[in-house]
Design a protein around this motif. Structure first.
Motif, PDB file in Angstrom:
ATOM      1  N   ILE A   1      -2.697   7.763 -10.631  1.00 45.81           N
ATOM      2  CA  ILE A   1      -2.402   7.691  -9.205  1.00 45.81           C
ATOM      3  C   ILE A   1      -3.300   8.636  -8.423  1.00 45.81           C
ATOM      4  N   GLU A   2      -3.585   9.803  -8.995  1.00 43.31           N
ATOM      5  CA  GLU A   2      -4.437  10.773  -8.311  1.00 43.31           C
ATOM      6  C   GLU A   2      -5.887  10.321  -8.224  1.00 43.31           C
ATOM      7  N   ARG A   3      -6.254   9.325  -9.032  1.00 42.92           N
ATOM      8  CA  ARG A   3      -7.628   8.832  -8.961  1.00 42.92           C
ATOM      9  C   ARG A   3      -7.867   7.973  -7.727  1.00 42.92           C
ATOM     10  N   LEU A   4      -6.762   7.454  -7.133  1.00 42.46           N
ATOM     11  CA  LEU A   4      -6.930   6.653  -5.925  1.00 42.46           C
ATOM     12  C   LEU A   4      -7.309   7.544  -4.749  1.00 42.46           C
ATOM     13  N   PRO A   5      -8.113   7.078  -3.851  1.00 44.86           N
ATOM     14  CA  PRO A   5      -8.464   7.883  -2.664  1.00 44.86           C
ATOM     15  C   PRO A   5      -7.236   8.137  -1.793  1.00 44.86           C
ATOM     16  N   SER A   6      -7.252   9.269  -1.131  1.00 43.72           N
ATOM     17  CA  SER A   6      -6.123   9.633  -0.274  1.00 43.72           C
ATOM     18  C   SER A   6      -5.939   8.650   0.862  1.00 43.72           C
ATOM     19  N   GLU A   7      -7.041   8.086   1.352  1.00 45.20           N
ATOM     20  CA  GLU A   7      -6.928   7.130   2.452  1.00 45.20           C
ATOM     21  C   GLU A   7      -6.132   5.895   2.044  1.00 45.20           C
ATOM     22  N   ILE A   8      -6.340   5.437   0.793  1.00 45.66           N
ATOM     23  CA  ILE A   8      -5.627   4.244   0.328  1.00 45.66           C
ATOM     24  C   ILE A   8      -4.146   4.557   0.148  1.00 45.66           C
ATOM     25  N   LEU A   9      -3.857   5.727  -0.417  1.00 44.91           N
ATOM     26  CA  LEU A   9      -2.457   6.097  -0.600  1.00 44.91           C
ATOM     27  C   LEU A   9      -1.742   6.264   0.744  1.00 44.91           C
TER      28      LEU A   9
ATOM     29  N   SER B   1       2.030   4.177   4.822  1.00 43.83           N
ATOM     30  CA  SER B   1       2.274   3.840   6.233  1.00 43.83           C
ATOM     31  C   SER B   1       3.159   2.613   6.400  1.00 43.83           C
ATOM     32  N   TYR B   2       3.341   1.827   5.338  1.00 45.65           N
ATOM     33  CA  TYR B   2       4.203   0.651   5.417  1.00 45.65           C
ATOM     34  C   TYR B   2       5.669   0.981   5.138  1.00 45.65           C
ATOM     35  N   LEU B   3       5.972   2.237   4.793  1.00 46.34           N
ATOM     36  CA  LEU B   3       7.348   2.627   4.499  1.00 46.34           C
ATOM     37  C   LEU B   3       8.063   3.058   5.773  1.00 46.34           C
ATOM     38  N   ASP B   4       9.383   2.908   5.760  1.00 48.38           N
ATOM     39  CA  ASP B   4      10.170   3.435   6.867  1.00 48.38           C
ATOM     40  C   ASP B   4      10.417   4.927   6.659  1.00 48.38           C
ATOM     41  N   VAL B   5      11.124   5.550   7.594  1.00 48.53           N
ATOM     42  CA  VAL B   5      11.272   7.006   7.563  1.00 48.53           C
ATOM     43  C   VAL B   5      12.082   7.460   6.354  1.00 48.53           C
ATOM     44  N   SER B   6      13.191   6.798   6.085  1.00 50.30           N
ATOM     45  CA  SER B   6      14.025   7.209   4.961  1.00 50.30           C
ATOM     46  C   SER B   6      13.299   7.018   3.627  1.00 50.30           C
ATOM     47  N   SER B   7      12.558   5.914   3.472  1.00 54.23           N
ATOM     48  CA  SER B   7      11.804   5.690   2.237  1.00 54.23           C
ATOM     49  C   SER B   7      10.675   6.696   2.093  1.00 54.23           C
ATOM     50  N   LEU B   8      10.020   7.012   3.191  1.00 56.02           N
ATOM     51  CA  LEU B   8       8.934   7.997   3.145  1.00 56.02           C
ATOM     52  C   LEU B   8       9.464   9.376   2.781  1.00 56.02           C
ATOM     53  N   PHE B   9      10.655   9.700   3.259  1.00 52.14           N
ATOM     54  CA  PHE B   9      11.247  10.992   2.921  1.00 52.14           C
ATOM     55  C   PHE B   9      11.589  11.055   1.429  1.00 52.14           C
ATOM     56  N   CYS B  10      12.062   9.958   0.853  1.00 49.53           N
ATOM     57  CA  CYS B  10      12.393   9.935  -0.578  1.00 49.53           C
ATOM     58  C   CYS B  10      11.143   9.977  -1.444  1.00 49.53           C
ATOM     59  N   VAL B  11      10.072   9.266  -1.028  1.00 44.38           N
ATOM     60  CA  VAL B  11       8.836   9.266  -1.810  1.00 44.38           C
ATOM     61  C   VAL B  11       8.220  10.660  -1.865  1.00 44.38           C
TER      62      VAL B  11
ATOM     63  N   LEU C   1       2.189  13.063  -3.581  1.00 42.18           N
ATOM     64  CA  LEU C   1       2.891  12.236  -2.610  1.00 42.18           C
ATOM     65  C   LEU C   1       3.617  13.084  -1.573  1.00 42.18           C
ATOM     66  N   HIS C   2       4.054  14.261  -1.975  1.00 40.38           N
ATOM     67  CA  HIS C   2       4.680  15.151  -0.999  1.00 40.38           C
ATOM     68  C   HIS C   2       3.666  15.599   0.049  1.00 40.38           C
ATOM     69  N   GLN C   3       2.458  15.883  -0.387  1.00 40.22           N
ATOM     70  CA  GLN C   3       1.430  16.316   0.553  1.00 40.22           C
ATOM     71  C   GLN C   3       0.996  15.169   1.459  1.00 40.22           C
ATOM     72  N   LEU C   4       0.817  13.984   0.878  1.00 37.58           N
ATOM     73  CA  LEU C   4       0.359  12.853   1.687  1.00 37.58           C
ATOM     74  C   LEU C   4       1.452  12.332   2.615  1.00 37.58           C
ATOM     75  N   SER C   5       2.702  12.389   2.187  1.00 39.34           N
ATOM     76  CA  SER C   5       3.791  11.907   3.042  1.00 39.34           C
ATOM     77  C   SER C   5       4.044  12.814   4.235  1.00 39.34           C
TER      78      SER C   5
ATOM     79  N   ASN D   1      -0.103  14.561   9.114  1.00 42.79           N
ATOM     80  CA  ASN D   1       0.180  14.717  10.537  1.00 42.79           C
ATOM     81  C   ASN D   1      -0.091  13.427  11.309  1.00 42.79           C
ATOM     82  N   ILE D   2      -1.190  12.753  10.983  1.00 41.03           N
ATOM     83  CA  ILE D   2      -1.522  11.514  11.698  1.00 41.03           C
ATOM     84  C   ILE D   2      -0.526  10.420  11.358  1.00 41.03           C
ATOM     85  N   LEU D   3      -0.065  10.387  10.101  1.00 41.78           N
ATOM     86  CA  LEU D   3       0.921   9.392   9.705  1.00 41.78           C
ATOM     87  C   LEU D   3       2.211   9.548  10.501  1.00 41.78           C
ATOM     88  N   TRP D   4       2.686  10.772  10.643  1.00 38.51           N
ATOM     89  CA  TRP D   4       3.928  11.002  11.387  1.00 38.51           C
ATOM     90  C   TRP D   4       3.730  10.867  12.891  1.00 38.51           C
TER      91      TRP D   4
END
Length: 521
Positions: A88-96, A101-111, A118-122, A125-128
């Motif tokens: 998973i870490e081999r994927l670029p951060s932009e793709i992750l 970005s397709y998740l809702d708020v509750s799903s993003l909080f759980c991921v 995933l904690h860092q990417l979730s 700042n731009i995503l939120w």
């Protein structure tokens, strides 16, 4: 939803990193060649050698778990070599981030709790920011001068040392959601009843917010149960909650009782049930809290605990029959919504009011709203204004306010109905004799709630009789807690078959007065 995605990522990674399965000892590895396997060394040595070579090159193994009981031939599967690399870490951060970005708020909080990456990417700042603008519209965040002053150098250094700083837009999103929810019901609580000094819409807000109350009963043996209230009886300034089923524990085994305010989230689908927020209101330790026997009959024995808790036990069985709790409306919405599961709501300390009376003159201009009621009827209600207390009326750290004077017959009040508190347990029901609920609201000189209590009280015979104006028997009802004490004297008139309240005295703790007004009484 998000938990399922996290489980998929973990199972996918484990499949890629699965270790090769070793064959069972003593079992010959079959060949992959066509036809039936060779029965001995005399049949096709060259072919068997080639087949053996293919088997060694293909790294095909048998697994005992996939072999049927009566099958002669099992299909092998290919395993990959072990690897400690996180794919998973081999994927670029932009793709992750695009996937997140397709998740809702509750799903993003759980991921965000799956891994550090995933904690860092979730928390991007731009995503939120996009989530905030989609929910609340366009907004540009600018730090205020007050926020810049509050941020010290130590806090900034601590934030820099953290591996992943929480997005400012994420904080602003949750703060905005919380403020909108709180403003919604606080706006409804602004309408104050001038008669009681409490909000008019307390009951309506509690029902509209889908608030209920749950009781968690724990025993010394490790048994614990949580039950929602069986009934809720609302009155002008209080609510009586009762639990009448689900208790299979004996009283001597009880260790603690916790009361929680629970707001249930309404879900569109019956299959999806969101967790409810629990706000602790009180935590009673049965073993260390004092109690009083207030009544008993052929069925139950009733114990009174503070604050306002009644426990009924079946006589001869020592088993809990019902639990009843009385709650005052003052800050009940905040206590039921804004507390945490382990800590009750703490009211912020207000600055001392300006213009208080001089301590040398004492207290004046206080108002008392006083109600006696049962679970179904109101026994007595009154509002008493212009209450005062001179500085000389301080006894044992208590300031005395005479609400109803025993010598003034015009102030005496008759009580309608009987002093009975109905109860119900499963299929049985009855009444607690000589008991009712007292709801008291004392307003200060600025007509703000100063002392609010709602608790069961009971009648006891007063000997010798002190009433010279009545020919009936005298009775006494009292309540005392660290903030004050209430004393009521009643007379039972046999001809009228009713009680008369001939004396009502309120004692306020001097420590409470000093803490509220920053004075020294």
């Amino acid at each position: 939803m998000a938990a399922g995605r996290g489980e998929f990522f973990r199972s996918f990674q484990e499949g890629l990193q699965r270790l090769p399965v070793q064959p069972a000892p003593g079992r010959q590895q079959p060949s992959r060649g066509r036809g039936r396997p060779s029965a001995g060394p005399e049949r096709g040595r060259a072919g068997s050698g080639r087949r053996k070579k293919r088997v060694e090159q293909s790294s095909v193994h048998w697994t005992e778990s996939y072999k049927p009981r009566n099958a002669k031939v099992c299909f092998p599967f290919r395993t990959l070599p072990a690897s400690t690399e996180n794919f998973i870490e081999r994927l670029p951060s932009e793709i992750l981030i695009k996937i997140l970005s397709y998740l809702d708020v509750s799903s993003l909080f759980c991921v965000s709790h799956v891994s550090r990456l995933l904690h860092q990417l979730s928390n991007d700042n731009i995503l939120w920011q996009k989530i905030y603008e989609a929910e609340f519209g366009s907004h540009t965040w600018k730090p205020s001068s007050a926020e810049e002053e509050e941020e010290t150098a130590e806090e900034e250094q601590k934030q820099e040392e953290e591996e992943c700083m929480v997005s400012r837009w994420k904080k602003m999103y949750f703060n905005t959601v919380a403020r909108q929810e709180i403003k919604k019901w606080r706006r409804d609580l602004k309408d104050v009843n001038p008669y009681t000094g409490l909000p008019n819409q307390t009951e309506w807000v509690l029902r509209n917010m889908n608030v209920s109350w749950e009781l968690t009963v724990s025993s010394c043996t490790g048994w614990e149960t949580t039950e929602e209230q069986s009934r809720a009886h609302f009155f002008e300034t209080s609510v009586i909650l009762s639990w009448s089923q689900g208790f299979i524990v004996k009283y001597r085994h009880l260790s603690s009782i916790q009361l929680y305010g629970v707001r249930k989230e309404t879900s569109r689908s019956l299959k999806t049930r969101k967790p409810s927020w629990r706000s602790q209101i009180l935590n009673l330790n049965i073993k260390t809290s004092p109690f009083r026997h207030i009544s008993k009959d052929s069925l139950i024995t009733v114990l009174l605990f503070k604050p306002g808790i009644i426990i009924g036990m079946w006589r001869g069985q020592d088993q809990v029959a019902f639990i009843m709790i009385s709650l005052h409306f003052h800050k009940l919405v905040e206590r039921s919504l804004l507390g945490s599961p382990v800590c009750p709501y703490s009211q912020p300390a207000d600055p001392p009011p300006a213009g208080d009376s001089d301590p040398e003159l004492g207290l004046h201009g206080y108002t008392l709203h006083f109600v006696l009621h049962s679970t179904g009827t109101e026994i007595m209600s009154g509002r008493f204004r212009q209450l005062s207390c001179l500085k000389g009326r301080v006894f044992s750290g208590l300031l005395v306010m005479r609400v109803i004077n025993r010598t003034d017959l015009s102030q005496h009040r008759s009580l309608s109905g009987s002093m009975r508190l109905p109860w119900r347990s499963c299929e049985l029901e009855g009444t607690v004799e000589n008991c009712c609920v007292m709801s008291l609201t004392l307003l200060d000189v600025f007509q703000k709630p100063f002392w609010c209590i709602s608790t069961p009280v009971y009648i006891c015979l007063k000997n010798p009789a002190q009433s010279l104006d009545y020919s009936g028997r005298d009775f006494l009802m009292e309540h005392q807690d660290p903030e004050g004490r209430v004393t009521m004297r009643l007379v039972w008139l046999e001809e009228q078959k009713q009680f008369f309240l001939i004396s009502l005295t309120v004692f306020i703790s001097a420590a409470k007065i000093n803490q509220h007004f920053r004075r020294a009484y």
